[in-house]
Design an enzyme around this catalytic site. Sequence first.
Site, PDB file in Angstrom:
ATOM      1  N   CYS A   1       1.535   3.296  -9.905  1.00 48.08           N
ATOM      2  CA  CYS A   1       1.916   3.392  -8.824  1.00 48.08           C
ATOM      3  C   CYS A   1       2.075   1.674  -8.136  1.00 48.08           C
ATOM      4  CB  CYS A   1       0.369   3.689  -7.749  1.00 48.08           C
ATOM      5  SG  CYS A   1       1.330   2.647  -5.878  1.00 48.08           S
TER       6      CYS A   1
ATOM      7  N   CYS B   1       0.541   0.313  -5.663  1.00 48.71           N
ATOM      8  CA  CYS B   1      -0.891  -0.192  -6.225  1.00 48.71           C
ATOM      9  C   CYS B   1      -1.099  -1.568  -7.369  1.00 48.71           C
ATOM     10  CB  CYS B   1      -1.245   0.469  -6.510  1.00 48.71           C
ATOM     11  SG  CYS B   1      -1.586   2.572  -5.886  1.00 48.71           S
TER      12      CYS B   1
END
Length: 418
Positions: free
Chosen positions: A66, A69
């Site tokens: 991600c 993230c």
Amino acid sequence: MATRVLPPALLPVLLLLLLPLSARVNVAAGEEFPRDGRVIDLDESNFEAALGAIDFLFVDFYAPWCGHCKRLAPELDEAAPVLAGLSEPIVVAKVNADKYRKLGSKYGVDGFPTLMLFIHGVPIEYTGSRKADQLVRNLKKFVAPDVSILESDIAIKNFVENAGTSFPMFLGFGVNESLIAEYGRKYKKRAWFAVAKDFSEDIMAAYEFDKVPTLVAIHPMYKEQNLFYGPFEGKFLEDFVRQSLLPLVVPINTETLKMLNDDERKVVLTILEDDSDENSTQLVQVLRSAASANCDLVFGYVGIKQWDEFVETFDVSKSSQLPKLLVWDRNEEYELVEGSERLEEGDQASQISQFLEGYRAGRTTKKKVSGPSFMGFLNSLVSLNSLYILIFVIALLVVMVYFAGQDDTPQPRRIHEE
């Protein structure tokens, strides 16, 4: 009896189904967790132990692939030592919820990153800023008292400064703490609450009130302030607090839609071409005046340039004549007021008044939204749980079809040798 061999193409599907069953569930007893400001790694083997050992645990449920993230990780590294140094320390941890899916599913993780603060084991989802300094400021609110007691002008100024701009504030002057303690608990994750026990006339002038008791509601982000002089009882106080959690005019986006979920009022929605241009900014000021006189309604605005997918559910496109006014029930229906469907140039304050008069008189046409409902927008992303269920069902069907096909396959005849 012949042994059936599962085709190689089905093996990855079965492995996917068996993965959650093989996850570790043993809790490490008596495990020690560092509290020196490092971000700690947790998984299914030690997560419950961490909840039992740490009063305030801030968890980043992430996925290694991600991009959001990856950008968040250095912000957490920067915030972690500051949070660990608070009078009520907050320990920062991370969980690879893509790998430990059972753990993510348990806490309703349906997107990455998902941030949660566990207070004595009870989770509260964090949706505020992810920048290190703002993250620290926002999380301090959760470990602060439900209602802060302020004993001087300096304490008031420090409280307001430390609170920042991400959440509304409720400051009681000459108000009994017990009267707002209930709301401090109920709305702790949405607002700051404080009671000033001692203050000067300078503070009264700064917050523009001339008598006590007074409850001041402040929206720093929107530079708004409302005063409540009472009565401090029953539904009057609660209505003021609940309505003041939102700004007078709400910019509609994915975050504010979540806030509207907790409000029962209908929304007077103004649809614009571009909610950031000069004309729109001036119109929002006019809407604020209307909102302050019609507290039983929420006033909101959205630009088709900013969120066309949402706007199009009200049968509005880029070729429509805008601005357009309607009343939305926050779900599947909205109402158009006859003769007041759009705002013309000129005295827009009078046009808005005529719109509200027509609405209250019932001169409306009801329509259905043409796309997702309110809850549909909030749940527009497919959750991980739903995805796992879908994968399970598909895999189960594939296996059933395969074995059914095996049963139907004609068996070769055996030739008995004489």
